[in-house]
Design a protein around this motif. Structure first.
Motif, PDB file in Angstrom:
ATOM      1  N   VAL A   1       7.474  30.874  -6.385  1.00  0.00           N
ATOM      2  CA  VAL A   1       6.839  30.843  -5.058  1.00  0.00           C
ATOM      3  C   VAL A   1       7.246  29.605  -4.268  1.00  0.00           C
ATOM      4  CG1 VAL A   1       4.633  30.774  -3.844  1.00  0.00           C
ATOM      5  CG2 VAL A   1       4.893  32.206  -5.875  1.00  0.00           C
ATOM      6  N   GLY A   2       7.389  28.467  -4.940  1.00  0.00           N
ATOM      7  CA  GLY A   2       7.659  27.225  -4.233  1.00  0.00           C
ATOM      8  C   GLY A   2       6.518  26.880  -3.292  1.00  0.00           C
ATOM      9  N   ASP A   3       6.858  26.431  -2.101  1.00  0.00           N
ATOM     10  CA  ASP A   3       5.814  26.081  -1.138  1.00  0.00           C
ATOM     11  C   ASP A   3       5.401  27.262  -0.263  1.00  0.00           C
ATOM     12  OD1 ASP A   3       7.993  26.379   0.530  1.00  0.00           O
ATOM     13  OD2 ASP A   3       7.967  24.318   1.287  1.00  0.00           O
ATOM     14  N   GLY A   4       6.012  28.423  -0.526  1.00  0.00           N
ATOM     15  CA  GLY A   4       5.654  29.624   0.233  1.00  0.00           C
ATOM     16  C   GLY A   4       6.393  29.789   1.538  1.00  0.00           C
ATOM     17  N   SER A   5       7.263  28.843   1.882  1.00  0.00           N
ATOM     18  CA  SER A   5       7.885  28.852   3.208  1.00  0.00           C
ATOM     19  C   SER A   5       8.802  30.050   3.421  1.00  0.00           C
ATOM     20  CB  SER A   5       8.656  27.551   3.435  1.00  0.00           C
ATOM     21  OG  SER A   5       9.644  27.359   2.440  1.00  0.00           O
ATOM     22  N   ARG A   6       9.360  30.612   2.340  1.00  0.00           N
ATOM     23  CA  ARG A   6      10.253  31.757   2.546  1.00  0.00           C
ATOM     24  C   ARG A   6       9.499  32.974   3.074  1.00  0.00           C
ATOM     25  NH1 ARG A   6      11.855  33.827  -3.530  1.00  0.00           N
ATOM     26  NH2 ARG A   6      11.122  31.795  -4.233  1.00  0.00           N
ATOM     27  N   TRP A   7       8.177  32.973   2.886  1.00  0.00           N
ATOM     28  CA  TRP A   7       7.346  34.044   3.455  1.00  0.00           C
ATOM     29  C   TRP A   7       6.614  33.582   4.720  1.00  0.00           C
ATOM     30  CZ3 TRP A   7       7.362  33.044  -1.865  1.00  0.00           C
ATOM     31  CH2 TRP A   7       7.948  34.033  -2.652  1.00  0.00           C
ATOM     32  N   GLY A   8       6.848  32.361   5.130  1.00  0.00           N
ATOM     33  CA  GLY A   8       6.132  31.823   6.272  1.00  0.00           C
ATOM     34  C   GLY A   8       4.708  31.445   5.937  1.00  0.00           C
ATOM     35  N   LEU A   9       4.457  31.116   4.668  1.00  0.00           N
ATOM     36  CA  LEU A   9       3.122  30.779   4.193  1.00  0.00           C
ATOM     37  C   LEU A   9       3.091  29.337   3.680  1.00  0.00           C
ATOM     38  CD1 LEU A   9       2.490  34.003   2.077  1.00  0.00           C
ATOM     39  CD2 LEU A   9       1.401  33.475   4.264  1.00  0.00           C
ATOM     40  N   GLN A  10       1.892  28.786   3.637  1.00  0.00           N
ATOM     41  CA  GLN A  10       1.663  27.503   2.974  1.00  0.00           C
ATOM     42  C   GLN A  10       0.911  27.802   1.686  1.00  0.00           C
ATOM     43  OE1 GLN A  10      -0.183  24.404   5.356  1.00  0.00           O
ATOM     44  NE2 GLN A  10      -1.112  23.497   3.528  1.00  0.00           N
ATOM     45  N   VAL A  11       1.566  27.618   0.552  1.00  0.00           N
ATOM     46  CA  VAL A  11       0.986  28.001  -0.743  1.00  0.00           C
ATOM     47  C   VAL A  11       0.633  26.767  -1.557  1.00  0.00           C
ATOM     48  CG1 VAL A  11       1.397  29.200  -2.917  1.00  0.00           C
ATOM     49  CG2 VAL A  11       2.230  30.197  -0.786  1.00  0.00           C
ATOM     50  N   SER A  12      -0.547  26.791  -2.137  1.00  0.00           N
ATOM     51  CA  SER A  12      -0.965  25.761  -3.096  1.00  0.00           C
ATOM     52  C   SER A  12      -1.389  26.454  -4.384  1.00  0.00           C
ATOM     53  CB  SER A  12      -2.102  24.909  -2.529  1.00  0.00           C
ATOM     54  OG  SER A  12      -3.194  25.714  -2.120  1.00  0.00           O
ATOM     55  N   PHE A  13      -1.474  25.694  -5.450  1.00  0.00           N
ATOM     56  CA  PHE A  13      -1.735  26.262  -6.765  1.00  0.00           C
ATOM     57  C   PHE A  13      -2.964  25.630  -7.397  1.00  0.00           C
ATOM     58  CE2 PHE A  13       2.779  26.550  -5.895  1.00  0.00           C
ATOM     59  CZ  PHE A  13       3.022  27.902  -6.118  1.00  0.00           C
ATOM     60  N   SER A  14      -3.681  26.453  -8.138  1.00  0.00           N
ATOM     61  CA  SER A  14      -4.848  25.989  -8.885  1.00  0.00           C
ATOM     62  C   SER A  14      -4.595  26.269 -10.357  1.00  0.00           C
ATOM     63  CB  SER A  14      -6.112  26.721  -8.404  1.00  0.00           C
ATOM     64  OG  SER A  14      -7.251  26.294  -9.132  1.00  0.00           O
ATOM     65  N   ALA A  15      -4.198  25.234 -11.077  1.00  0.00           N
ATOM     66  CA  ALA A  15      -3.868  25.386 -12.492  1.00  0.00           C
ATOM     67  C   ALA A  15      -5.145  25.408 -13.327  1.00  0.00           C
ATOM     68  CB  ALA A  15      -2.964  24.249 -12.943  1.00  0.00           C
ATOM     69  N   GLU A  16      -5.178  26.326 -14.288  1.00  0.00           N
ATOM     70  CA  GLU A  16      -6.341  26.466 -15.163  1.00  0.00           C
ATOM     71  C   GLU A  16      -5.936  26.173 -16.605  1.00  0.00           C
ATOM     72  OE1 GLU A  16      -8.249  30.230 -14.553  1.00  0.00           O
ATOM     73  OE2 GLU A  16      -8.229  30.028 -12.370  1.00  0.00           O
ATOM     74  N   PRO A  17      -6.908  25.842 -17.460  1.00  0.00           N
ATOM     75  CA  PRO A  17      -6.587  25.578 -18.865  1.00  0.00           C
ATOM     76  C   PRO A  17      -6.129  26.846 -19.569  1.00  0.00           C
ATOM     77  CG  PRO A  17      -8.957  25.649 -18.537  1.00  0.00           C
ATOM     78  CD  PRO A  17      -8.350  25.675 -17.169  1.00  0.00           C
ATOM     79  N   GLU A  18      -5.521  26.686 -20.711  1.00  0.00           N
ATOM     80  CA  GLU A  18      -5.049  27.830 -21.488  1.00  0.00           C
ATOM     81  C   GLU A  18      -6.192  28.823 -21.696  1.00  0.00           C
ATOM     82  OE1 GLU A  18      -2.955  28.799 -25.824  1.00  0.00           O
ATOM     83  OE2 GLU A  18      -3.263  26.725 -25.156  1.00  0.00           O
ATOM     84  N   GLY A  19      -5.921  30.082 -21.450  1.00  0.00           N
ATOM     85  CA  GLY A  19      -6.951  31.110 -21.559  1.00  0.00           C
ATOM     86  C   GLY A  19      -7.623  31.419 -20.242  1.00  0.00           C
ATOM     87  N   GLY A  20      -7.453  30.553 -19.242  1.00  0.00           N
ATOM     88  CA  GLY A  20      -8.021  30.808 -17.921  1.00  0.00           C
ATOM     89  C   GLY A  20      -9.524  30.629 -17.872  1.00  0.00           C
ATOM     90  N   LEU A  21     -10.074  30.859 -16.692  1.00  0.00           N
ATOM     91  CA  LEU A  21     -11.510  30.642 -16.445  1.00  0.00           C
ATOM     92  C   LEU A  21     -12.238  31.911 -16.060  1.00  0.00           C
ATOM     93  CD1 LEU A  21     -11.216  27.339 -14.362  1.00  0.00           C
ATOM     94  CD2 LEU A  21     -11.948  27.552 -16.752  1.00  0.00           C
ATOM     95  N   GLU A  22     -11.623  33.080 -16.280  1.00  0.00           N
ATOM     96  CA  GLU A  22     -12.113  34.358 -15.799  1.00  0.00           C
ATOM     97  C   GLU A  22     -12.140  34.341 -14.264  1.00  0.00           C
ATOM     98  OE1 GLU A  22     -15.261  36.383 -17.788  1.00  0.00           O
ATOM     99  OE2 GLU A  22     -15.017  35.221 -19.632  1.00  0.00           O
ATOM    100  N   THR A  23     -12.472  35.480 -13.694  1.00  0.00           N
ATOM    101  CA  THR A  23     -12.270  35.623 -12.253  1.00  0.00           C
ATOM    102  C   THR A  23     -13.128  34.674 -11.428  1.00  0.00           C
ATOM    103  OG1 THR A  23     -11.716  37.951 -12.598  1.00  0.00           O
ATOM    104  CG2 THR A  23     -12.185  37.261 -10.354  1.00  0.00           C
ATOM    105  N   ALA A  24     -14.436  34.699 -11.633  1.00  0.00           N
ATOM    106  CA  ALA A  24     -15.313  33.843 -10.832  1.00  0.00           C
ATOM    107  C   ALA A  24     -15.042  32.370 -11.105  1.00  0.00           C
ATOM    108  CB  ALA A  24     -16.774  34.172 -11.103  1.00  0.00           C
ATOM    109  N   GLY A  25     -14.822  32.021 -12.368  1.00  0.00           N
ATOM    110  CA  GLY A  25     -14.541  30.627 -12.698  1.00  0.00           C
ATOM    111  C   GLY A  25     -13.289  30.128 -12.011  1.00  0.00           C
ATOM    112  N   GLY A  26     -12.272  30.990 -11.924  1.00  0.00           N
ATOM    113  CA  GLY A  26     -11.046  30.601 -11.253  1.00  0.00           C
ATOM    114  C   GLY A  26     -11.225  30.397  -9.760  1.00  0.00           C
ATOM    115  N   ILE A  27     -12.009  31.289  -9.143  1.00  0.00           N
ATOM    116  CA  ILE A  27     -12.267  31.143  -7.706  1.00  0.00           C
ATOM    117  C   ILE A  27     -13.071  29.876  -7.435  1.00  0.00           C
ATOM    118  CG2 ILE A  27     -13.319  32.190  -5.661  1.00  0.00           C
ATOM    119  CD1 ILE A  27     -12.892  34.921  -7.008  1.00  0.00           C
ATOM    120  N   ILE A  28     -14.094  29.630  -8.251  1.00  0.00           N
ATOM    121  CA  ILE A  28     -14.923  28.435  -8.067  1.00  0.00           C
ATOM    122  C   ILE A  28     -14.072  27.173  -8.164  1.00  0.00           C
ATOM    123  CG2 ILE A  28     -16.758  27.056  -9.138  1.00  0.00           C
ATOM    124  CD1 ILE A  28     -18.106  29.774  -9.858  1.00  0.00           C
TER     125      ILE A  28
END
Length: 222
Positions: free
Chosen positions: A64-91
């Protein structure tokens, strides 16, 4: 408008295809699944996108990079191994999503729906607006019933949640940390008659198994 793409799942049902890559990067008709969402969000005039990840997240960031190839500004939210499930990830990603309603889209679905038709506003009392679809063969019982524009737990005409919705951050109060399933918050909002929804009948696929991935590729390559 801001949006979040959920891409942190391990994709166990997709193994061995996901042993060495995240599920949202699996190719659909020769293009990574994640690219479809980014293209459609850009067409819908979304400005900022947050993508969470936990499994091979570096591959998602590299693609994805910074998203500029789609005209977007993209940021990332890294989670621990196994993830945080859906609500935990959004929070966890809320500091990146701001105070206004935002779209949340599951990274492992495919649809030909035009995201420009997504709702952009919520009524004052509404906490979210979910897009519901026809129950697929692998989920015949559906998730919730839709009555008069609101979701209810009891009802004969149950539909399946598409993994696409407009959310108000207050849906997730009191913002508990760690692994959190989303259904808990949905159920509370339904009991308060504050979870709106609409039904869409077009092409939608939960790309959750190698068999469904193969079937979808066959359909699109015809």
């Amino acid at each position: 408008m801001r949006a979040m793409i959920l891409a942190a799942g391990r994709g166990n049902r997709m193994r061995p295809l996901t042993d060495n890559q995240p599920k949202p990067l699996l190719p659909i008709a020769g293009k990574p699944l994640l690219a479809y969402h980014l293209e459609k969000l850009a067409q819908a005039r979304v400005n900022e996108v947050v993508i969470n990840h936990a499994w091979h997240g570096e591959q998602i960031e590299n693609f994805v990079g910074d998203g500029s190839r789609w005209g977007l500004q993209v940021s990332f939210s890294a989670e621990p191994e196994g993830g945080l499930e859906t609500a935990g990830g959004i929070i966890k990603a809320l500091p990146l999503l701001g105070d206004e309603p935002f779209w949340v889209i599951n990274g492992d679905i495919w649809t030909d729906w035009d995201y420009r038709d997504l709702p952009t506003q919520l009524e004052t009392e509404q906490l979210a607006h979910l897009i519901m679809v026809k129950n697929p063969a692998h989920h015949p019982e559906g998730d919730f019933a839709l009555e008069n524009g609101l979701l209810v737990n009891d009802g004969s005409e149950r539909k399946t949640f598409s993994g696409i919705g407009l959310y108000r951050k207050e849906l997730l109060e009191p913002y508990p940390q760690g692994k959190q399933p989303l259904k808990t918050f949905f159920d509370r909002a339904i009991n308060q008659s504050r979870l709106a929804a609409s039904y869409w009948e077009g092409h939608w696929t939960d790309v959750g198994t190698p068999e469904r991935l193969h079937q979808l590729n066959q359909q699109l390559e015809k």
